[in-house]
Structure formats: structure tokens, C-alpha cells
Write a protein that holds these residues in place. Structure first.
Motif, PDB file in Angstrom:
ATOM      1  N   SER A 125       0.839  -1.192   0.000  1.00 55.33           N
ATOM      2  CA  SER A 125       0.000   0.000   0.000  1.00 55.33           C
ATOM      3  C   SER A 125       0.875   1.243   0.000  1.00 55.33           C
ATOM      4  CB  SER A 125      -0.916   0.017   1.229  1.00 55.33           C
ATOM      5  OG  SER A 125      -1.673   1.215   1.287  1.00 55.33           O
ATOM      6  N   ASP A 126       0.315   2.343  -0.465  1.00 50.82           N
ATOM      7  CA  ASP A 126       1.005   3.623  -0.320  1.00 50.82           C
ATOM      8  C   ASP A 126       0.816   4.187   1.076  1.00 50.82           C
ATOM      9  OD1 ASP A 126      -1.739   4.031  -0.798  1.00 50.82           O
ATOM     10  OD2 ASP A 126      -1.379   6.086  -1.489  1.00 50.82           O
ATOM     11  N   ALA A 127      -0.145   3.661   1.818  1.00 46.60           N
ATOM     12  CA  ALA A 127      -0.407   4.100   3.189  1.00 46.60           C
ATOM     13  C   ALA A 127       0.419   3.275   4.170  1.00 46.60           C
ATOM     14  CB  ALA A 127      -1.890   3.962   3.510  1.00 46.60           C
ATOM     15  N   ALA A 128       0.748   3.878   5.307  1.00 49.06           N
ATOM     16  CA  ALA A 128       1.490   3.184   6.361  1.00 49.06           C
ATOM     17  C   ALA A 128       0.510   2.372   7.200  1.00 49.06           C
ATOM     18  CB  ALA A 128       2.235   4.200   7.223  1.00 49.06           C
ATOM     19  N   PHE A 129       0.485   1.060   6.993  1.00 53.27           N
ATOM     20  CA  PHE A 129      -0.493   0.215   7.683  1.00 53.27           C
ATOM     21  C   PHE A 129       0.135  -0.695   8.730  1.00 53.27           C
ATOM     22  CE2 PHE A 129       0.965  -2.078   3.911  1.00 53.27           C
ATOM     23  CZ  PHE A 129       1.264  -3.337   4.410  1.00 53.27           C
ATOM     24  N   PHE A 130       1.462  -0.647   8.891  1.00 57.36           N
ATOM     25  CA  PHE A 130       2.122  -1.546   9.825  1.00 57.36           C
ATOM     26  C   PHE A 130       1.595  -1.348  11.250  1.00 57.36           C
ATOM     27  CE2 PHE A 130       6.025  -0.793   6.925  1.00 57.36           C
ATOM     28  CZ  PHE A 130       5.481  -1.627   5.955  1.00 57.36           C
ATOM     29  N   GLY A 131       1.305  -2.452  11.908  1.00 60.71           N
ATOM     30  CA  GLY A 131       0.844  -2.401  13.292  1.00 60.71           C
ATOM     31  C   GLY A 131      -0.652  -2.242  13.452  1.00 60.71           C
ATOM     32  N   ASP A 132      -1.371  -1.976  12.359  1.00 61.51           N
ATOM     33  CA  ASP A 132      -2.833  -1.826  12.422  1.00 61.51           C
ATOM     34  C   ASP A 132      -3.495  -3.143  12.022  1.00 61.51           C
ATOM     35  OD1 ASP A 132      -2.584   0.855  13.116  1.00 61.51           O
ATOM     36  OD2 ASP A 132      -2.627   1.514  11.019  1.00 61.51           O
ATOM     37  N   ALA A 133      -4.267  -3.722  12.927  1.00 64.26           N
ATOM     38  CA  ALA A 133      -4.953  -4.973  12.627  1.00 64.26           C
ATOM     39  C   ALA A 133      -5.989  -4.748  11.531  1.00 64.26           C
ATOM     40  CB  ALA A 133      -5.622  -5.522  13.874  1.00 64.26           C
ATOM     41  N   ASP A 134      -5.984  -5.641  10.546  1.00 67.89           N
ATOM     42  CA  ASP A 134      -6.885  -5.539   9.398  1.00 67.89           C
ATOM     43  C   ASP A 134      -7.994  -6.580   9.546  1.00 67.89           C
ATOM     44  OD1 ASP A 134      -8.149  -5.409   6.977  1.00 67.89           O
ATOM     45  OD2 ASP A 134      -6.444  -6.077   5.780  1.00 67.89           O
ATOM     46  N   TYR A 135      -9.204  -6.113   9.813  1.00 67.95           N
ATOM     47  CA  TYR A 135     -10.351  -7.007   9.960  1.00 67.95           C
ATOM     48  C   TYR A 135     -11.227  -7.023   8.707  1.00 67.95           C
ATOM     49  CZ  TYR A 135      -9.072  -6.484  14.887  1.00 67.95           C
ATOM     50  OH  TYR A 135      -8.376  -6.449  16.079  1.00 67.95           O
ATOM     51  N   ASP A 136     -10.929  -6.179   7.739  1.00 68.94           N
ATOM     52  CA  ASP A 136     -11.802  -6.022   6.577  1.00 68.94           C
ATOM     53  C   ASP A 136     -11.434  -6.958   5.423  1.00 68.94           C
ATOM     54  OD1 ASP A 136     -13.215  -3.973   7.861  1.00 68.94           O
ATOM     55  OD2 ASP A 136     -11.724  -2.490   7.231  1.00 68.94           O
ATOM     56  N   GLN A 137     -10.142  -7.096   5.164  1.00 73.10           N
ATOM     57  CA  GLN A 137      -9.716  -7.880   4.011  1.00 73.10           C
ATOM     58  C   GLN A 137      -9.571  -9.355   4.400  1.00 73.10           C
ATOM     59  OE1 GLN A 137      -7.175  -5.156   1.132  1.00 73.10           O
ATOM     60  NE2 GLN A 137      -6.175  -5.270   3.115  1.00 73.10           N
ATOM     61  N   SER A 138     -10.677 -10.042   4.550  1.00 70.73           N
ATOM     62  CA  SER A 138     -10.652 -11.461   4.878  1.00 70.73           C
ATOM     63  C   SER A 138     -11.805 -12.160   4.174  1.00 70.73           C
ATOM     64  CB  SER A 138     -10.753 -11.677   6.393  1.00 70.73           C
ATOM     65  OG  SER A 138     -12.023 -11.283   6.878  1.00 70.73           O
ATOM     66  N   PHE A 139     -11.628 -13.438   3.921  1.00 72.73           N
ATOM     67  CA  PHE A 139     -12.695 -14.198   3.273  1.00 72.73           C
ATOM     68  C   PHE A 139     -12.584 -15.668   3.667  1.00 72.73           C
ATOM     69  CE2 PHE A 139      -9.356 -15.455   0.501  1.00 72.73           C
ATOM     70  CZ  PHE A 139      -9.781 -16.595  -0.178  1.00 72.73           C
ATOM     71  N   PRO A 140     -13.718 -16.387   3.732  1.00 69.16           N
ATOM     72  CA  PRO A 140     -13.710 -17.812   4.063  1.00 69.16           C
ATOM     73  C   PRO A 140     -13.691 -18.668   2.799  1.00 69.16           C
ATOM     74  CG  PRO A 140     -15.952 -16.982   4.183  1.00 69.16           C
ATOM     75  CD  PRO A 140     -15.080 -15.825   3.739  1.00 69.16           C
ATOM     76  N   LEU A 141     -13.135 -19.838   2.921  1.00 73.04           N
ATOM     77  CA  LEU A 141     -13.082 -20.782   1.816  1.00 73.04           C
ATOM     78  C   LEU A 141     -13.241 -22.181   2.392  1.00 73.04           C
ATOM     79  CD1 LEU A 141     -12.482 -21.244  -1.249  1.00 73.04           C
ATOM     80  CD2 LEU A 141     -10.079 -21.509  -0.594  1.00 73.04           C
ATOM     81  N   SER A 142     -14.279 -22.902   1.963  1.00 81.27           N
ATOM     82  CA  SER A 142     -14.532 -24.228   2.507  1.00 81.27           C
ATOM     83  C   SER A 142     -14.043 -25.314   1.566  1.00 81.27           C
ATOM     84  CB  SER A 142     -16.028 -24.428   2.779  1.00 81.27           C
ATOM     85  OG  SER A 142     -16.761 -24.410   1.567  1.00 81.27           O
ATOM     86  N   ASN A 143     -13.727 -26.459   2.148  1.00 79.17           N
ATOM     87  CA  ASN A 143     -13.383 -27.634   1.357  1.00 79.17           C
ATOM     88  C   ASN A 143     -14.628 -28.055   0.583  1.00 79.17           C
ATOM     89  OD1 ASN A 143     -12.872 -30.380   0.529  1.00 79.17           O
ATOM     90  ND2 ASN A 143     -11.242 -30.468   2.058  1.00 79.17           N
ATOM     91  N   PRO A 144     -14.539 -28.230  -0.739  1.00 76.03           N
ATOM     92  CA  PRO A 144     -15.739 -28.546  -1.525  1.00 76.03           C
ATOM     93  C   PRO A 144     -16.344 -29.908  -1.220  1.00 76.03           C
ATOM     94  CG  PRO A 144     -13.778 -28.686  -2.889  1.00 76.03           C
ATOM     95  CD  PRO A 144     -13.356 -28.077  -1.582  1.00 76.03           C
ATOM     96  N   ARG A 145     -15.582 -30.782  -0.571  1.00 72.92           N
ATOM     97  CA  ARG A 145     -16.106 -32.111  -0.234  1.00 72.92           C
ATOM     98  C   ARG A 145     -16.817 -32.034   1.108  1.00 72.92           C
ATOM     99  NH1 ARG A 145     -11.511 -36.434  -0.587  1.00 72.92           N
ATOM    100  NH2 ARG A 145     -13.300 -37.785  -0.197  1.00 72.92           N
ATOM    101  N   ASN A 146     -18.133 -32.009   1.088  1.00 78.20           N
ATOM    102  CA  ASN A 146     -18.936 -31.848   2.292  1.00 78.20           C
ATOM    103  C   ASN A 146     -18.968 -33.146   3.093  1.00 78.20           C
ATOM    104  OD1 ASN A 146     -21.537 -31.853   3.922  1.00 78.20           O
ATOM    105  ND2 ASN A 146     -21.576 -29.773   3.107  1.00 78.20           N
ATOM    106  N   THR A 147     -18.875 -33.036   4.420  1.00 74.66           N
ATOM    107  CA  THR A 147     -18.845 -34.226   5.261  1.00 74.66           C
ATOM    108  C   THR A 147     -20.124 -35.034   5.157  1.00 74.66           C
ATOM    109  OG1 THR A 147     -19.673 -32.976   7.158  1.00 74.66           O
ATOM    110  CG2 THR A 147     -17.296 -33.171   6.929  1.00 74.66           C
ATOM    111  N   PHE A 148     -21.243 -34.415   4.831  1.00 70.66           N
ATOM    112  CA  PHE A 148     -22.493 -35.154   4.725  1.00 70.66           C
ATOM    113  C   PHE A 148     -22.485 -36.093   3.523  1.00 70.66           C
ATOM    114  CE2 PHE A 148     -23.795 -31.475   7.214  1.00 70.66           C
ATOM    115  CZ  PHE A 148     -24.507 -32.090   8.222  1.00 70.66           C
ATOM    116  N   ASN A 149     -21.579 -35.856   2.587  1.00 69.11           N
ATOM    117  CA  ASN A 149     -21.537 -36.663   1.377  1.00 69.11           C
ATOM    118  C   ASN A 149     -20.338 -37.599   1.335  1.00 69.11           C
ATOM    119  OD1 ASN A 149     -23.818 -35.335   0.371  1.00 69.11           O
ATOM    120  ND2 ASN A 149     -22.562 -33.644  -0.381  1.00 69.11           N
TER     121      ASN A 149
END
Length: 251
Positions: A125-149
């Protein structure tokens, strides 16, 4: 005739380039580009960006984490790299170099971007972000093989309870660890199978912020991925993952 030292250096460079080629050929898990900050073709920011990636790769190799800045004023680039806590230094270096090249393809002219691979994350980034916790840039990804199957888990609801226990233990270990990293196995009592997990934070944030970041990751996993045989959340300041197979490099 080549000396033994030069032959060893040639072999090492060739191995790193080959690994980098393989990593670049694989699509990243995710990438996020800023749409509000851009630079032009003759901007110093663009010249400093590849230098930043090389700096991060060099600095991160011994410990799996690096911060750095290149340039001044409007051309200043601030960068962060994090490698998964179990990967070798050579794999860490080549992953960062590959991610740095790929992110410039995915986010051309962007002054702020982040890309995640299985073995590393790179952010700038052009901004100084060191030391600031980032809670916005996150995403979940699940294993496509579902346990029910599958036939591997007989009681998905019981598995959810084991997952919750594992994630809580990982969080409590990671945020107090000097490495900001934790891995653990948990026997799930189902055909002698184990559950495997990791939690990791970037080392520029405090232990308290690491804990909050991992708690947010756990909440995302609860909302998105109940009953799944594996899932992860990757973000700008922390990562968390669990699977029904051993995915970490213990070599």
C-alpha cells in the motif's frame, strides 16, 4: 570449469525459479485490489513496487515474515509478507516472489492490493499500515467435499463440536506465541481419525489484536462452514484453517 560453490548457487537459483514458476502457474486463493488508488506508468510507485517484492522475499526467508518500505513521498511503497508458519525458507522466498509478480498482473496500476496463496500472503500500500490490525480484508473458503456426502465422518454434528474446540485451542496458543503461529491435531474418535488445524497472525500486530482477529475468523467459519470437512479464513492480519487430513509440512 565451474567451482562447487558456483554449481551449488546455480542449482539453488534454478530450484527457486522452478518453484516460482509452479506457484505463478497456480491461481491464488484470493486477491483484492484497491479501486480508489492508482498510479500512472511513469509514477515512481510503479518502479519501486518490484524492488519492494524482492526486499520482502529476502527479509522473510529466515523467519517467514517481513515488513519494508521503498521510496519517498508519493512513490513510497509499504509492503508486508507472511509465509505459512511451517514452510521452508526456500519455499517462502519463491512464494513471495511469485505472489509479487502475480499481484502486479491482477492489480495493474493499483496502489493498494493483497494476494493470498496457500504458502504465503503479500500485501502492499502507499499508506502506512504496519501495526494496524486488518479485519476487513478477509474471506472464508470451505473444502468442496462436504462431510455429509462422505463416509469418512459418521456424525457431522459431533465434528462441528470438535472443530469448535480445535479452533479455540489454536486461537489461545497463537496469540501468546512469539511466532504468532500455532498448529495442533485433535483426535475426533471417528475411525481413529484426526482433525488438523493452524492459526497465524502477522507479527506486526499485538497479541490482543491477534486474538481479536482470530476470534473474528472463528465467527466467519461458524457462519459459513458448519458440517464441512475442511475450511479456512485468510485475511490481512490473520489466518485460520482446519482439515481432516495432515496439510502442514512437518519435514
Amino acid at each position: 570449469m565451474h567451482s562447487p560453490a558456483s554449481s551449488t548457487l546455480y542449482f539453488l537459483c534454478s530450484a527457486l525459479l522452478f518453484h516460482a514458476f509452479l506457484t505463478t502457474a497456480i491461481d491464488p486463493l484470493h486477491a483484492k485490489c484497491s479501486i480508489s488508488k492508482n498510479y500512472t506508468s511513469n509514477d515512481a510507485f510503479g518502479d519501486n513496487l518490484p524492488q519492494m517484492m524482492s526486499l520482502l522475499a529476502t527479509k522473510a526467508a529466515p523467519i517467514g515474515f517481513a515488513l519494508g518500505s521503498v521510496g519517498h513521498g508519493d512513490g513510497r511503497v509499504n509492503g508486508l509478507a507472511l509465509c505459512r508458519g511451517d514452510v521452508r525458507s526456500s519455499a517462502c522466498t519463491s512464494c513471495i516472489l511469485s505472489a509479487g509478480a502475480r499481484i502486479r498482473d491482477l492489480c495493474p496500476r493499483n496502489k493498494e492490493a493483497v494476494v493470498w496463496y496457500d504458502e504465503c500472503m503479500v500485501r502492499y500500500s502507499d499508506a502506512a499500515f504496519f501495526g494496524d490490525a486488518d479485519y476487513d480484508q478477509s474471506f472464508p473458503l470451505s473444502n468442496p467435499r462436504n462431510t455429509f456426502n462422505t463416509r469418512n465422518v459418521s456424525d457431522p454434528k459431533a465434528l462441528d463440536g470438535k472443530v469448535a474446540l480445535l479452533l479455540e485451542r489454536l486461537k489461545n496458543k497463537a496469540y501468546i506465541s512469539p511466532l504468532m503461529f500455532a498448529k495442533q491435531e485433535l483426535e475426533i474418535g471417528d475411525q481413529s481419525r484426526n482433525l488438523y488445524g493452524l492459526a497465524q497472525c502477522t507479527k506486526d500486530i499485538s497479541g490482543g489484536d491477534c486474538k481479536k482477529c482470530l476470534e473474528a475468523a472463528i465467527n466467519k467459519l461458524r457462519r459459513c462452514c458448519r458440517g464441512q470437512r475442511g475450511a479456512r479464513v485468510v485475511g490481512g492480519s490473520c489466518n485460520m484453517r482446519y482439515e481432516l487430513y495432515a496439510f502442514l509440512d512437518d519435514a
